[in-house]
Structure formats: C-alpha cells, structure tokens
Design a protein around this motif. Structure first.
Motif, short mmCIF file in Angstrom:
data_model
loop_
_atom_site.label_atom_id
_atom_site.label_comp_id
_atom_site.label_asym_id
_atom_site.label_seq_id
_atom_site.Cartn_x
_atom_site.Cartn_y
_atom_site.Cartn_z
N LEU A 1 46.55 71.80 21.75
CA LEU A 1 46.95 70.36 21.50
C LEU A 1 48.18 70.15 20.98
O LEU A 1 48.87 69.17 21.48
N THR A 2 48.72 70.87 20.16
CA THR A 2 50.06 70.79 19.45
C THR A 2 50.98 71.04 20.55
O THR A 2 52.01 70.37 20.56
N ASN A 3 50.76 71.82 21.47
CA ASN A 3 52.01 72.07 22.58
C ASN A 3 51.81 70.83 23.33
O ASN A 3 52.80 70.57 23.79
N THR A 4 50.76 70.57 23.65
CA THR A 4 50.69 69.14 24.46
C THR A 4 51.41 68.11 24.03
O THR A 4 52.29 67.33 24.50
N PHE A 5 51.21 67.86 22.59
CA PHE A 5 51.89 66.82 22.01
C PHE A 5 53.57 67.10 21.67
O PHE A 5 54.28 66.41 22.06
N HIS A 6 53.82 68.34 21.45
CA HIS A 6 55.30 68.63 21.54
C HIS A 6 55.97 68.71 23.00
O HIS A 6 57.12 68.05 23.13
N HIS A 7 55.52 68.91 24.04
CA HIS A 7 55.88 68.70 25.14
C HIS A 7 55.94 67.23 25.69
O HIS A 7 57.05 66.90 26.23
N ASP A 8 55.30 66.52 25.24
CA ASP A 8 55.32 64.88 25.43
C ASP A 8 55.90 64.15 24.10
O ASP A 8 55.36 63.11 23.90
N HIS A 9 56.84 64.84 23.26
CA HIS A 9 56.99 64.21 21.93
C HIS A 9 57.64 63.08 21.98
O HIS A 9 57.37 62.26 21.23
N GLY B 1 49.54 52.86 23.21
CA GLY B 1 48.20 53.76 23.46
C GLY B 1 47.74 54.24 22.12
O GLY B 1 48.50 54.59 21.28
N VAL B 2 46.38 53.98 21.87
CA VAL B 2 45.66 54.77 20.91
C VAL B 2 44.73 55.61 21.25
O VAL B 2 43.75 55.03 21.91
N LEU B 3 44.95 56.68 21.25
CA LEU B 3 44.16 57.99 21.60
C LEU B 3 43.37 58.58 20.57
O LEU B 3 44.02 58.77 19.30
N HIS C 1 48.60 60.09 31.33
CA HIS C 1 48.77 61.57 31.79
C HIS C 1 48.56 62.19 30.43
O HIS C 1 47.79 63.26 30.43
N LEU C 2 49.18 61.96 29.42
CA LEU C 2 49.06 62.68 28.27
C LEU C 2 47.46 62.62 27.67
O LEU C 2 46.94 63.59 27.17
N ALA C 3 46.99 61.39 27.51
CA ALA C 3 45.65 61.27 27.23
C ALA C 3 44.68 62.02 28.00
O ALA C 3 43.91 62.71 27.29
N ASP C 4 44.84 62.01 29.25
CA ASP C 4 43.97 62.73 30.10
C ASP C 4 44.15 64.40 29.93
O ASP C 4 43.14 65.03 29.97
N HIS C 5 45.20 64.78 29.49
CA HIS C 5 45.44 66.09 29.45
C HIS C 5 44.70 66.55 28.22
O HIS C 5 44.08 67.61 27.83
N VAL C 6 44.89 65.75 27.24
CA VAL C 6 44.47 65.92 25.86
C VAL C 6 42.85 65.86 25.98
O VAL C 6 41.98 67.04 25.57
#
Length: 138
Positions: A72-80, A55-57, A111-116
């Motif tokens: 945003l940082t926490n979101t990416f850390h959660h799905d590292h 995926g390219v987000l 799901h990650l992209a939608d969250h962001v």
C-alpha cells in the motif's frame, strides 16, 4: 434565477419533504437545488466530464497481512502527486482504517483507488469523487 415546474409522484415528494425536514432546509427549492447540484456533480465524475477531482478514499485492511502495508505504501509513493494527506486509525488488533484525500485527473484518482481497494486483505473500500477546478466559479 429561473422558475421551473416539475411533476413528481407522491412517494418521491414525501422523500423530498422528509429531507427538507430532517436536514433543516428553509424550503423545497433549497433542497431541490442541492439535490440537482449533487446529481450533476456525480454525472460529471462518472461520465468522465470532470477532468480534475478531489477524491476521499477510505478503506479497512488487515494490518497483519504479509507485505500489505508495504504494498500500500509503495502504491501511494508511486502516485505521490495525487495524494494530499492520509490518516490512519487502529480499529482493533487486526484491522486498520485509512482515509486518504487525493487530487488530480479523475481517471488517475479512480485508478489509484481501484489499485488500493483490490489489494488482497483490503476488506472494505470506498472512493467518493468531487469534481474540482482550480478556477473559481464566481
């Protein structure tokens, strides 16, 4: 290879001929193969048939928005495990563009992209998914 005969209306044929010319295809067949592959990839991703994807987000956000960068940082850390790399560009005094390359199960990447992209103060966001397999197609 197999030969296929297809009937297309004049308007669609004009669009295909324009794509052949603009993109520099050698012939209509090359263009049709590329269009078919792209369409099949999209169907596989949208239909959930592609288990894994790249995926390219890309998204634009207001970097001055309270706690947004932290969220945003926490979101990416959660799905590292999904995130391969990100790049950050300062567009002006208020807005930044980030582009993240993700890899994993299609549903998790979506799901990650939608969250962001649904975070408040994220102004624009787009995910492009490409089916991915670790196995070579030969």
């Amino acid at each position: 290879m197999q030969r296929v005969t297809v009937t297309l209306d004049d308007d669609l044929m004009e669009q295909i001929d324009r794509a052949v010319s603009e993109r520099g295809y050698q012939n209509r067949s090359e263009a049709m193969r590329d269009l078919a592959r792209a369409g099949l990839q999209q169907v596989a991703v949208e239909g959930g048939e592609a288990e894994d994807s790249i995926g390219v987000l890309s998204y634009v956000y207001d970097h001055k928005a309270r706690d947004l960068a932290r969220r945003l940082t926490n979101t990416f850390h959660h799905d590292h495990d999904l995130s391969l790399v990100s790049t950050h560009v300062h567009l002006d005094h208020e807005r930044c563009l980030e582009v993240s390359i993700l890899r994993g199960p299609s549903g998790d990447v979506k799901h990650l992209a939608d969250h962001v992209t649904t975070e408040r103060h994220v102004m624009h966001g787009k995910l492009v998914l490409i089916p991915w397999s670790d196995q070579s197609d030969g």
